[in-house]
Motif scaffolding. Structure first.
Motif, PDB file in Angstrom:
ATOM      1  N   SER A   1       0.814  -1.220   0.000  1.00  0.00           N
ATOM      2  CA  SER A   1       0.000   0.000   0.000  1.00  0.00           C
ATOM      3  C   SER A   1       0.846   1.269   0.000  1.00  0.00           C
ATOM      4  N   MET A   2       1.887   1.304   0.832  1.00  0.00           N
ATOM      5  CA  MET A   2       2.688   2.524   0.932  1.00  0.00           C
ATOM      6  C   MET A   2       3.530   2.760  -0.322  1.00  0.00           C
ATOM      7  N   LYS A   3       4.022   1.677  -0.912  1.00  0.00           N
ATOM      8  CA  LYS A   3       4.808   1.823  -2.141  1.00  0.00           C
ATOM      9  C   LYS A   3       3.903   2.228  -3.312  1.00  0.00           C
ATOM     10  N   LEU A   4       2.672   1.733  -3.294  1.00  0.00           N
ATOM     11  CA  LEU A   4       1.710   2.110  -4.337  1.00  0.00           C
ATOM     12  C   LEU A   4       1.317   3.585  -4.187  1.00  0.00           C
ATOM     13  N   SER A   5       1.159   4.023  -2.951  1.00  0.00           N
ATOM     14  CA  SER A   5       0.894   5.433  -2.700  1.00  0.00           C
ATOM     15  C   SER A   5       2.052   6.286  -3.221  1.00  0.00           C
ATOM     16  N   TRP A   6       3.281   5.795  -2.998  1.00  0.00           N
ATOM     17  CA  TRP A   6       4.483   6.491  -3.483  1.00  0.00           C
ATOM     18  C   TRP A   6       4.439   6.616  -5.011  1.00  0.00           C
ATOM     19  N   ILE A   7       4.000   5.545  -5.686  1.00  0.00           N
ATOM     20  CA  ILE A   7       3.930   5.552  -7.155  1.00  0.00           C
ATOM     21  C   ILE A   7       3.050   6.696  -7.647  1.00  0.00           C
ATOM     22  N   PHE A   8       1.862   6.825  -7.063  1.00  0.00           N
ATOM     23  CA  PHE A   8       0.920   7.841  -7.554  1.00  0.00           C
ATOM     24  C   PHE A   8       1.316   9.254  -7.144  1.00  0.00           C
ATOM     25  N   LYS A   9       2.232   9.368  -6.210  1.00  0.00           N
ATOM     26  CA  LYS A   9       2.757  10.686  -5.840  1.00  0.00           C
ATOM     27  C   LYS A   9       3.966  11.076  -6.692  1.00  0.00           C
TER      28      LYS A   9
END
Length: 517
Positions: free
Chosen positions: A164-172
């Motif tokens: 989840s946190m790495k995916l959030s990083w992707i969209f940021k």
């Protein structure tokens, strides 16, 4: 039958393939009806390290390795693809990629489960006021309802291991992915989903319950992608694939890839696959995998345990109406630490390490601190040796590394016994490090329990093959699978665990001095 020889039809489909796409190796085995290996192949997974703490995989290289090992395995067995009744795919968990829905072009490389790029985001969230408010709300809901569904969110903390946190990083940080997601044109997939998509040339977009639940984004209680978490982290819900049964006809490979269509009959996360391969089908059965990392999995049957701290509830597998739940605890850097020791020439062959450790009565007070603690809470902890002396030699260093594996097994075992209110039954070990007799015997001594080791340590491949075989009718049921198990060794306690107390106390003390490096 030699490769290319004519086939007599469906009746000749007498084999199943099990492929395990791990963190360090892609392995493929072809099994006959007795679960004997008729042919094998493997290729090393090449990880990329573009920046400190970043760990990636090139999707095209991984695809090439995956197809390569399958072709090599079938050829090595002297078979034709037409003789394959089904393909089962086991994959490393949490490693993911995003791509454009219509072009199929990835927005970035696979981001490995080992990747630490989200560390700052994790720290920011874990210190935030919003997370504290969430804890309070769900604590109240749990108190009022008594439902375990609200227990896990009441002490939710983020870690760098979570997708989840790495995916959030992707969209940021990756604007192409963000822009595509806004137009519902972004696809998310763990390794299994990407391989399914490629094998079927884009016609199948799916994952299974074991892989979905291992992302931390899929809610095991409701069996749905978690909209609350995605809203918190600004991750669009449109990106996720449909979730299917683990043992299931996902369709066939495009005939151009292998010359004939091959039925894809199972996709499964690697730890759950190893659990299935070990035939841990009953509540209380325990699977201990010691590979790149270490994983303790307990079959909790129909009951999903939400537990505080270092244990996580997962879906083991779903086959028709049957859903089996697991509780998991993990240890980082087991095989990784041993491989590092080999790279710096502490030893030449891994097979030497047990003998080296046994050649000295103790580690002379030397303690090995692994790269990450049992809980994985401190991504900045560095691996280190503590207690080095002028008399310290290679044997002491190797023993200290192996002891650290057994000590962490003991810690995790004790947490499981305390928190999982199901009597532990059979403990079955697999993974490369299970071949180390020193680690196995010391772990058995420390936990005072018998540990079985199978004849074949590649349980993830076998589990995927078992699941594919059930879906294709190659095998009839789990009772038949249990009769195919082969045990190579049984380790029973030989020493009182108290004999290890001074060494373990010293190691625990060393661990306390090492965080936040």
């Amino acid at each position: 039958m030699p490769c290319g020889q004519p086939d007599s039809g469906a009746a000749s489909a007498r084999y199943v393939l099990g492929v395990d796409v791990g963190s360090t190796v892609v392995k493929c085995h072809v099994y006959d009806r007795t679960a004997a290996v008729r042919g094998s192949s493997y290729r090393k997974v090449e990880s990329l390290y573009p920046r400190p703490g970043w760990v990636e995989l090139d999707p095209e290289v991984l695809w090439s390795q995956f197809i390569g090992v399958i072709k090599e395995t079938v050829q090595a067995a002297g078979l034709h693809m037409k003789q394959i009744a089904g393909l089962g795919i086991s994959t490393q968990r949490g490693t993911f990629i995003t791509w454009h829905k219509y072009t199929g072009k990835p927005f970035h490389n696979f981001i490995s489960w080992q990747d630490l790029r989200s560390a700052e985001l994790v720290n920011s969230w874990n210190k935030s006021l919003l997370l504290k408010v969430i804890h309070v709300i769900f604590t109240v809901l749990h108190f009022l309802t008594g439902s375990d569904q609200y227990l896990a969110p009441s002490f939710l903390t983020f870690s760098t291991h979570q997708t989840s946190m790495k995916l959030s990083w992707i969209f940021k940080n990756i604007h192409e992915a963000e822009a595509a997601a806004k137009k519902n044109n972004c696809c998310f997939g763990t390794v299994d989903t990407w391989l399914l998509y490629r094998l079927t040339k884009g016609s199948v977009y799916a994952t299974d319950y074991s892989n979905a639940s291992s992302t931390g984004i899929f809610e095991p209680f409701t069996k749905c992608w978690n909209p609350t978490l995605c809203s918190l982290l600004s991750i669009p819900m449109s990106i996720y694939p449909p979730v299917k049964d683990t043992s299931f006809n996902f369709g066939s490979t495009d005939s151009e890839i292998f010359g004939v269509p091959v039925p894809i009959m199972a996709v499964v996360a690697d730890q759950q696959s190893a659990m299935f391969g070990e035939c841990c089908f009953h509540p209380g059965d325990v699977k201990l995998t010691m590979g790149t990392g270490g994983f303790w999995n307990v079959n909790t049957g129909e009951h999903l345990f939400a537990s505080r701290g270092s244990l996580y509830p997962l879906i083991g597998w779903k086959i028709g109406e049957e859903v089996v739940y697991l509780t998991e605890g993990s240890i980082s850097d087991i095989g990784t630490a041993i491989k590092w020791a080999q790279d710096i020439e502490l030893f030449t062959n891994v097979d030497e390490t047990a003998e080296m450790a046994q050649s000295v009565a103790e580690s002379q007070g030397v303690c090995f601190i692994p790269g990450l603690q049992v809980s994985g809470d401190d991504p900045y902890l560095c691996a280190s040796f503590i207690g080095l002396k002028p008399s310290t030699n290679r044997n002491h260093l190797v023993r200290a590394i192996l002891e650290s594996v057994a000590f962490r097994n003991k810690l995790l075992h004790d947490i499981i016994v305390k928190k999982v209110h199901i009597p532990l039954q059979t403990i079955r070990a697999d993974g490369g490090v299970s071949n180390n007799s020193f680690v196995m015997q010391m772990t058995s001594d420390l936990i005072n329990k018998k540990i079985e080791k199978p004849a074949n340590a590649d349980m993830s491949s076998l589990g995927a093959a078992f699941l594919a075989g059930l879906a294709s009718g190659f095998w009839t049921d789990k009772e038949q699978l249990k009769k195919l198990r082969r045990i190579e060794a049984v380790f029973e306690p030989q020493k009182d665990s108290e004999e290890y107390r001074p060494a373990m106390d010293a190691w625990l003390q060393a661990m306390k001095h090492s965080p936040h490096w």
